[in-house]
Motif scaffolding. Structure first.
Motif, PDB file in Angstrom:
ATOM      1  N   PRO A 185      -4.691  -4.473   6.575  1.00 56.58           N
ATOM      2  CA  PRO A 185      -4.898  -4.690   8.007  1.00 56.58           C
ATOM      3  C   PRO A 185      -4.495  -3.459   8.817  1.00 56.58           C
ATOM      4  CG  PRO A 185      -2.810  -5.626   7.366  1.00 56.58           C
ATOM      5  CD  PRO A 185      -3.455  -5.099   6.097  1.00 56.58           C
ATOM      6  N   ALA A 186      -5.079  -3.341   9.988  1.00 61.21           N
ATOM      7  CA  ALA A 186      -4.631  -2.325  10.937  1.00 61.21           C
ATOM      8  C   ALA A 186      -3.247  -2.732  11.428  1.00 61.21           C
ATOM      9  CB  ALA A 186      -5.602  -2.232  12.108  1.00 61.21           C
ATOM     10  N   ARG A 187      -2.448  -1.753  11.883  1.00 58.54           N
ATOM     11  CA  ARG A 187      -1.118  -2.073  12.420  1.00 58.54           C
ATOM     12  C   ARG A 187      -1.280  -3.061  13.576  1.00 58.54           C
ATOM     13  NH1 ARG A 187       2.962  -0.149   9.811  1.00 58.54           N
ATOM     14  NH2 ARG A 187       2.678   1.833   8.759  1.00 58.54           N
TER      15      ARG A 187
ATOM     16  N   PRO B 109      -5.177   2.402   7.564  1.00 61.90           N
ATOM     17  CA  PRO B 109      -4.980   1.184   6.778  1.00 61.90           C
ATOM     18  C   PRO B 109      -6.273   0.525   6.339  1.00 61.90           C
ATOM     19  CG  PRO B 109      -4.202   0.887   9.032  1.00 61.90           C
ATOM     20  CD  PRO B 109      -4.568   2.318   8.879  1.00 61.90           C
ATOM     21  N   THR B 110      -7.326   0.699   7.100  1.00 59.90           N
ATOM     22  CA  THR B 110      -8.589   0.078   6.707  1.00 59.90           C
ATOM     23  C   THR B 110      -9.295   0.897   5.626  1.00 59.90           C
ATOM     24  OG1 THR B 110      -9.809   1.153   8.507  1.00 59.90           O
ATOM     25  CG2 THR B 110      -8.851  -1.017   8.966  1.00 59.90           C
ATOM     26  N   SER B 111      -8.671   1.994   5.192  1.00 56.76           N
ATOM     27  CA  SER B 111      -9.194   2.795   4.079  1.00 56.76           C
ATOM     28  C   SER B 111      -8.350   2.590   2.825  1.00 56.76           C
ATOM     29  CB  SER B 111      -9.190   4.283   4.447  1.00 56.76           C
ATOM     30  OG  SER B 111     -10.075   4.537   5.509  1.00 56.76           O
ATOM     31  N   ALA B 112      -7.558   1.523   2.800  1.00 58.99           N
ATOM     32  CA  ALA B 112      -6.707   1.226   1.655  1.00 58.99           C
ATOM     33  C   ALA B 112      -6.868  -0.242   1.277  1.00 58.99           C
ATOM     34  CB  ALA B 112      -5.247   1.524   1.991  1.00 58.99           C
ATOM     35  N   MET B 113      -6.626  -0.513   0.005  1.00 56.41           N
ATOM     36  CA  MET B 113      -6.789  -1.861  -0.505  1.00 56.41           C
ATOM     37  C   MET B 113      -5.559  -2.238  -1.320  1.00 56.41           C
ATOM     38  SD  MET B 113      -9.938  -3.249  -2.818  1.00 56.41           S
ATOM     39  CE  MET B 113     -11.072  -3.632  -1.485  1.00 56.41           C
ATOM     40  N   GLU B 114      -5.147  -3.463  -1.193  1.00 56.96           N
ATOM     41  CA  GLU B 114      -4.021  -3.997  -1.950  1.00 56.96           C
ATOM     42  C   GLU B 114      -4.463  -5.334  -2.508  1.00 56.96           C
ATOM     43  OE1 GLU B 114      -0.387  -3.855  -3.591  1.00 56.96           O
ATOM     44  OE2 GLU B 114      -0.787  -2.429  -1.996  1.00 56.96           O
ATOM     45  N   ALA B 115      -4.305  -5.515  -3.808  1.00 57.83           N
ATOM     46  CA  ALA B 115      -4.651  -6.781  -4.472  1.00 57.83           C
ATOM     47  C   ALA B 115      -6.104  -7.184  -4.214  1.00 57.83           C
ATOM     48  CB  ALA B 115      -3.695  -7.884  -4.019  1.00 57.83           C
TER      49      ALA B 115
ATOM     50  N   MET C 203       0.792  -1.189   0.000  1.00 58.48           N
ATOM     51  CA  MET C 203       0.000   0.000   0.000  1.00 58.48           C
ATOM     52  C   MET C 203       0.839   1.260   0.000  1.00 58.48           C
ATOM     53  SD  MET C 203      -1.223   2.275   2.564  1.00 58.48           S
ATOM     54  CE  MET C 203      -1.591   3.800   1.787  1.00 58.48           C
ATOM     55  N   PRO C 204       2.044   1.233   0.533  1.00 57.70           N
ATOM     56  CA  PRO C 204       2.781   2.496   0.476  1.00 57.70           C
ATOM     57  C   PRO C 204       2.954   2.926  -0.976  1.00 57.70           C
ATOM     58  CG  PRO C 204       4.226   0.700   1.146  1.00 57.70           C
ATOM     59  CD  PRO C 204       2.844   0.157   1.111  1.00 57.70           C
ATOM     60  N   ILE C 205       2.625   4.187  -1.224  1.00 56.65           N
ATOM     61  CA  ILE C 205       2.734   4.754  -2.561  1.00 56.65           C
ATOM     62  C   ILE C 205       3.607   5.992  -2.463  1.00 56.65           C
ATOM     63  CG2 ILE C 205       1.505   5.739  -4.522  1.00 56.65           C
ATOM     64  CD1 ILE C 205      -1.018   4.258  -3.393  1.00 56.65           C
ATOM     65  N   TYR C 206       4.704   5.982  -3.191  1.00 58.35           N
ATOM     66  CA  TYR C 206       5.617   7.116  -3.218  1.00 58.35           C
ATOM     67  C   TYR C 206       5.575   7.762  -4.595  1.00 58.35           C
ATOM     68  CZ  TYR C 206       7.592   5.617   1.222  1.00 58.35           C
ATOM     69  OH  TYR C 206       7.766   5.287   2.549  1.00 58.35           O
ATOM     70  N   GLN C 207       5.182   9.036  -4.631  1.00 56.16           N
ATOM     71  CA  GLN C 207       5.195   9.817  -5.868  1.00 56.16           C
ATOM     72  C   GLN C 207       6.438  10.699  -5.844  1.00 56.16           C
ATOM     73  OE1 GLN C 207       1.560  11.977  -6.729  1.00 56.16           O
ATOM     74  NE2 GLN C 207       0.472  10.646  -5.301  1.00 56.16           N
ATOM     75  N   CYS C 208       7.285  10.523  -6.843  1.00 57.17           N
ATOM     76  CA  CYS C 208       8.508  11.320  -6.948  1.00 57.17           C
ATOM     77  C   CYS C 208       8.310  12.335  -8.071  1.00 57.17           C
ATOM     78  CB  CYS C 208       9.700  10.418  -7.258  1.00 57.17           C
ATOM     79  SG  CYS C 208       9.974   9.118  -6.037  1.00 57.17           S
ATOM     80  N   HIS C 209       8.160  13.589  -7.700  1.00 52.10           N
ATOM     81  CA  HIS C 209       7.965  14.664  -8.677  1.00 52.10           C
ATOM     82  C   HIS C 209       9.327  15.258  -8.993  1.00 52.10           C
ATOM     83  CE1 HIS C 209       3.515  14.865  -8.228  1.00 52.10           C
ATOM     84  NE2 HIS C 209       3.833  14.242  -7.090  1.00 52.10           N
ATOM     85  N   VAL C 210       9.679  15.221 -10.269  1.00 50.95           N
ATOM     86  CA  VAL C 210      11.006  15.674 -10.707  1.00 50.95           C
ATOM     87  C   VAL C 210      10.873  16.488 -11.989  1.00 50.95           C
ATOM     88  CG1 VAL C 210      12.202  13.708  -9.657  1.00 50.95           C
ATOM     89  CG2 VAL C 210      11.424  13.553 -12.022  1.00 50.95           C
ATOM     90  N   PRO C 211      11.846  17.374 -12.260  1.00 46.85           N
ATOM     91  CA  PRO C 211      11.829  18.098 -13.527  1.00 46.85           C
ATOM     92  C   PRO C 211      11.932  17.121 -14.703  1.00 46.85           C
ATOM     93  CG  PRO C 211      13.428  19.079 -12.017  1.00 46.85           C
ATOM     94  CD  PRO C 211      12.976  17.785 -11.413  1.00 46.85           C
TER      95      PRO C 211
ATOM     96  N   GLY D  25       6.831  -6.248  -2.021  1.00 42.86           N
ATOM     97  CA  GLY D  25       5.866  -6.258  -3.122  1.00 42.86           C
ATOM     98  C   GLY D  25       4.740  -5.265  -2.980  1.00 42.86           C
ATOM     99  N   PHE D  26       4.570  -4.686  -1.802  1.00 37.65           N
ATOM    100  CA  PHE D  26       3.515  -3.697  -1.593  1.00 37.65           C
ATOM    101  C   PHE D  26       3.980  -2.271  -1.889  1.00 37.65           C
ATOM    102  CE2 PHE D  26       0.965  -6.337   1.714  1.00 37.65           C
ATOM    103  CZ  PHE D  26       0.455  -7.106   0.684  1.00 37.65           C
ATOM    104  N   VAL D  27       5.277  -2.051  -1.982  1.00 39.13           N
ATOM    105  CA  VAL D  27       5.800  -0.691  -2.142  1.00 39.13           C
ATOM    106  C   VAL D  27       5.676  -0.266  -3.602  1.00 39.13           C
ATOM    107  CG1 VAL D  27       7.784   0.836  -1.830  1.00 39.13           C
ATOM    108  CG2 VAL D  27       7.399  -1.063  -0.226  1.00 39.13           C
TER     109      VAL D  27
END
Length: 142
Positions: free
Chosen positions: A119-121, A108-114, A1-9, A38-40
């Motif tokens: 799950p909650a922590r 975490p309960t507001s996100a979905m993966e696959a 679920m972790p989503i990293y957006q890298c904004h670059v020129p 696999g979740f990153v």
């Protein structure tokens, strides 16, 4: 679920550098938070020169926006931020001062993966066991 957006020129990072940054971000996040690799998710968003401003002036720095599951202790968040910054600088050769990182907590309960609600922590082990077959490709990172 972790989503990293890298904004670059636009055009500032080669495909090889983007791949190395994505690997570094995945390593850092997985090591610090214990999340399966696999979740990153890492995505690069290129912006046109002079489309990013700081204090009203054009800026050509980089910005990483990370959406992560809520609940990390303050010290763990600090470690995550420091290691992300260090890995960015060592991988890209850019100065730390040219990078801004922001982490946003997602319940975490507001996100979905696959197709499965996260799950909650503290409930990860049971969740992984319950969904092991469905999540096999994510758990192995393939």
């Amino acid at each position: 679920m972790p989503i990293y957006q890298c904004h670059v020129p636009a055009g500032s990072l080669t495909a090889q550098t983007r791949a190395a940054v994505a690997e570094a971000i995945t390593d850092v996040h997985s090591t610090v938070t214990k999340a399966p690799r696999g979740f990153v998710r890492v995505i690069f968003v290129e912006y046109r020169r002079n489309a990013y401003f700081t204090a009203g002036k054009p800026d050509n720095g980089a910005l990483i926006l990370g959406n992560i599951r809520a609940g990390l202790a303050r010290a763990v968040r600090a470690e995550l931020l420091e290691k992300l910054s260090n890995s960015w600088a060592s991988t890209t050769g850019q100065d730390h001062r040219e990078l801004v990182i922001g982490l946003s907590d997602i319940d975490p309960t507001s996100a979905m993966e696959a197709g499965i609600i996260m799950p909650a922590r503290g409930e990860e082990a049971q969740w992984l066991e319950r969904h092991r077959d469905h999540l096999a490709q994510f758990l192995t990172g393939q």
